[in-house]
Every structure is written in structure tokens, then in C-alpha cells.
Design a protein around this motif. Structure first.
Motif, PDB file in Angstrom:
ATOM      1  N   ALA A 110       0.853  -1.191   0.000  1.00  0.00           N
ATOM      2  CA  ALA A 110       0.000   0.000   0.000  1.00  0.00           C
ATOM      3  C   ALA A 110       0.885   1.235   0.000  1.00  0.00           C
ATOM      4  CB  ALA A 110      -0.917   0.011   1.213  1.00  0.00           C
ATOM      5  N   ALA A 111       0.488   2.240  -0.783  1.00  0.00           N
ATOM      6  CA  ALA A 111       1.201   3.509  -0.839  1.00  0.00           C
ATOM      7  C   ALA A 111       0.379   4.571  -0.119  1.00  0.00           C
ATOM      8  CB  ALA A 111       1.443   3.920  -2.289  1.00  0.00           C
ATOM      9  N   ARG A 170       8.250  -0.979 -10.721  1.00  0.00           N
ATOM     10  CA  ARG A 170       7.172  -1.303 -11.665  1.00  0.00           C
ATOM     11  C   ARG A 170       5.835  -0.738 -11.186  1.00  0.00           C
ATOM     12  NH1 ARG A 170       3.181  -4.986 -12.351  1.00  0.00           N
ATOM     13  NH2 ARG A 170       3.600  -5.935 -10.314  1.00  0.00           N
ATOM     14  N   LEU A 171       5.532  -0.919  -9.901  1.00  0.00           N
ATOM     15  CA  LEU A 171       4.266  -0.441  -9.363  1.00  0.00           C
ATOM     16  C   LEU A 171       4.197   1.085  -9.357  1.00  0.00           C
ATOM     17  CD1 LEU A 171       3.758  -2.914  -6.391  1.00  0.00           C
ATOM     18  CD2 LEU A 171       2.371  -2.750  -8.463  1.00  0.00           C
ATOM     19  N   ALA A 172       5.331   1.713  -9.056  1.00  0.00           N
ATOM     20  CA  ALA A 172       5.366   3.175  -9.069  1.00  0.00           C
ATOM     21  C   ALA A 172       5.044   3.704 -10.463  1.00  0.00           C
ATOM     22  CB  ALA A 172       6.728   3.665  -8.604  1.00  0.00           C
ATOM     23  N   MET A 173       5.626   3.085 -11.500  1.00  0.00           N
ATOM     24  CA  MET A 173       5.357   3.513 -12.877  1.00  0.00           C
ATOM     25  C   MET A 173       3.911   3.217 -13.267  1.00  0.00           C
ATOM     26  SD  MET A 173       8.864   2.314 -14.805  1.00  0.00           S
ATOM     27  CE  MET A 173       8.205   2.858 -16.396  1.00  0.00           C
ATOM     28  N   PRO A 223       8.953   4.571  -3.406  1.00  0.00           N
ATOM     29  CA  PRO A 223       8.909   4.935  -1.983  1.00  0.00           C
ATOM     30  C   PRO A 223      10.261   5.345  -1.412  1.00  0.00           C
ATOM     31  CG  PRO A 223       8.821   2.553  -2.251  1.00  0.00           C
ATOM     32  CD  PRO A 223       8.685   3.147  -3.623  1.00  0.00           C
ATOM     33  N   ALA A 224      10.241   6.438  -0.665  1.00  0.00           N
ATOM     34  CA  ALA A 224      11.435   6.829   0.081  1.00  0.00           C
ATOM     35  C   ALA A 224      11.597   5.943   1.305  1.00  0.00           C
ATOM     36  CB  ALA A 224      11.336   8.290   0.499  1.00  0.00           C
ATOM     37  N   GLN A 225      10.488   5.336   1.750  1.00  0.00           N
ATOM     38  CA  GLN A 225      10.520   4.423   2.892  1.00  0.00           C
ATOM     39  C   GLN A 225       9.523   3.300   2.674  1.00  0.00           C
ATOM     40  OE1 GLN A 225       9.208   6.032   6.619  1.00  0.00           O
ATOM     41  NE2 GLN A 225       9.997   4.325   7.825  1.00  0.00           N
TER      42      GLN A 225
END
Length: 274
Positions: A184-185, A214-217, A224-226
Motif C-alpha cells: 500500500a502507498a 514497476r508499481l510506481a510507474m 517509496p522513500a521508505q
């Protein structure tokens, strides 16, 4: 001074086995766990055989009549984020919108799933759905065994509640099990993306980093930074990924995970001794 406490059985339900732990929670919120070895269990059994198998599992357990706290594995659950519909005026409207989104995303009938969420009127809601047929089997089996269910939560939600004091405002949180990872973001403290990924047998830190990219794109997010990890975290991740950077942190390791780690360490010691 008197110490108030209650005892319960924490039952971790997977597709093919149970992990049962006896837990004692004291008034100061400290919890002690006593776990047993995993018990084979086929959740696809029909109602009659499911109940019979359930009773056979708990009959041999000395505290079978304690309150049950049930955790349902993320493999059995469907998660998604629901943005507040423009026309929603009530909880009923939000629930109807969630049912429609469930059917669109996963191609299932919403009538067959129990939908629950942290309903938010002006912010995205985290929604999860559990098969009603599984809940009905569990309800019948526990009633026949003279047990009471104190709570029933999906794994991700249970770990999220356990770790909520450490959840990042703008980072990512991952619930990890033997077969699946649910990610989860967060943005501004609200969930704006959640997805579950099946774990390959030999996943490592490179695989994890590739999935994050991949999920970020895919969701038009910043990597994520963390990343906060909780659950049954593979040893390979702990030895490589987590020890090389402050970007990844362990929030909580399941008791069953600790037992497996201890057994691995014991096996290594026995090999050295021999």
C-alpha cells in the motif's frame, strides 16, 4: 496490584493450513504468544467436511473454547482503493460504489463477497472483500465447536493495525506472507494505492526493488522513500535488502516467522556440530 488479562487463540487461516497461537493480552497491552506447528487444512472442503476438520483440529488443542481472533490470508482477500464518488451522500452509496468497483476490477459478483472499508467521505477509502462462503463455513464450524469469534481480519489489515503507529505519511507499507505480498502507498496519511503480488519461491532484494519500480510507474507514483515491512519476511530480504539501506525497515515479524527463523538457525547449528 491486580493484573487484568484475557486469553484468546490467534488463528492464522491460509489456503492449506492453520497457524494457531495462544495469546494473553494484559491491560498494559503487552501480549505473550505460544504458537504450535502449522496444521494442514483444506478450506475448499464442503460445509460438512469443513466443520468436521475444524473440530478435529481444535479438539486436540487444550484451550479450544477460548475466544478466537481470526486472520485471513491475503491470498483469499481482494483489496482496492475507492475514491469518494461525486454523487455519494451516504454509507449506502459508498458501499454500492465499492461493490461496482469490486465487480469491475476482479470480474466477480459483489453479492458473493463481504465488503468492508475504513469509509471516508472526502478521502480515498481502503476496501477489502472476503468470500461469504468462507465466512459462513467458519461461522458454522466455530458455533458447532462452542467457540466465539472475537474478531476476523484480513492479514494486511491485522498487520496494519499492529503497526499503525509507525506507518509513514508518504511511504509504503507491505504485508508479507509465504505466498503473497500486499503493498500500500500512502500520501498525506491516506492510502492511494494497494495491490497484492504473488511471491516467487526465490525472491530477493533485487526482485523487491524491481516490483517497487514497476508499481510506481504503473500507478504514476514516486518510488517509496521508505518501505515498512511486516509479516513473514523471507530471510533473504532480511540479510540483504534490510541491512544495506535505511529505506527499508521491519515493523513486525509474525510469531510463526520467528519460529521458522529459530528452526533454521538451530538446523545450521546442528550441521556445524555434526
Amino acid at each position: 496490584m491486580l493484573k487484568f488479562f484475557c486469553s484468546s487463540l490467534l488463528v492464522d487461516i491460509n489456503t492449506s493450513q492453520f497457524h494457531i497461537s495462544r495469546q494473553t493480552a494484559k491491560i498494559r497491552r503487552t501480549t505473550t504468544l505460544e504458537a504450535t506447528a502449522p496444521v494442514p487444512f483444506d478450506i475448499e472442503l464442503d460445509d460438512h467436511h469443513f466443520c468436521a476438520h475444524w473440530q478435529s483440529v481444535f479438539t486436540s488443542y487444550p484451550d479450544r473454547k477460548l475466544l478466537l481472533e481470526l486472520i485471513v490470508d491475503d491470498v483469499l482477500v481482494k483489496y482496492f482503493v475507492l475514491a469518494p464518488p461525486a454523487q455519494a451522500r451516504s454509507l449506502k452509496d459508498l458501499h454500492a460504489a465499492a461493490q461496482m468497483r469490486l465487480e469491475t476490477l476482479f470480474g466477480v459478483s459483489g453479492d458473493d463477497w463481504l465488503i468492508s472499508a475504513d469509509w471516508q467521505g472526502n478521502e480515498p477509502s481502503l476496501v477489502c472483500a472476503i468470500p461469504k462462503v468462507l465466512l459462513e463455513k467458519i461461522g458454522i464450524a466455530s458455533k458447532q465447536s462452542g467457540q466465539q469469534i472475537l474478531s476476523l481480519q484480513p492479514r494486511f489489515v491485522w498487520l496494519w493495525n499492529q503497526c499503525k503507529q509507525r506507518l509513514p505519511m508518504d511511504g509504503w507499507f507491505a504485508s508479507v506472507d509465504e505466498k503473497i505480498m500486499t503493498l500500500a502507498a500512502f500520501r498525506g496519511g491516506s492510502v492511494n494505492m494497494i495491490t497484492s503480488i504473488l511471491l516467487p519461491k526465490d525472491s530477493d532484494n533485487v526482485w523487491v526493488q524491481t516490483q517497487l519500480q514497476r508499481l510506481a510507474m504503473l500507478h504514476h507514483l514516486t518510488p517509496p522513500a521508505q518501505l515498512l515491512l511486516a509479516g513473514r519476511i523471507p530471510a533473504a530480504w532480511q540479510m540483504s535488502l534490510l541491512h544495506r539501506t535505511n529505506q527499508y525497515q521491519i515493523a513486525k515479524i509474525d510469531f510463526a516467522n520467528k519460529i521458522a527463523t529459530a528452526k533454521t538457525a538451530l538446523g545450521s547449528m546442528e550441521e556445524v556440530a555434526s
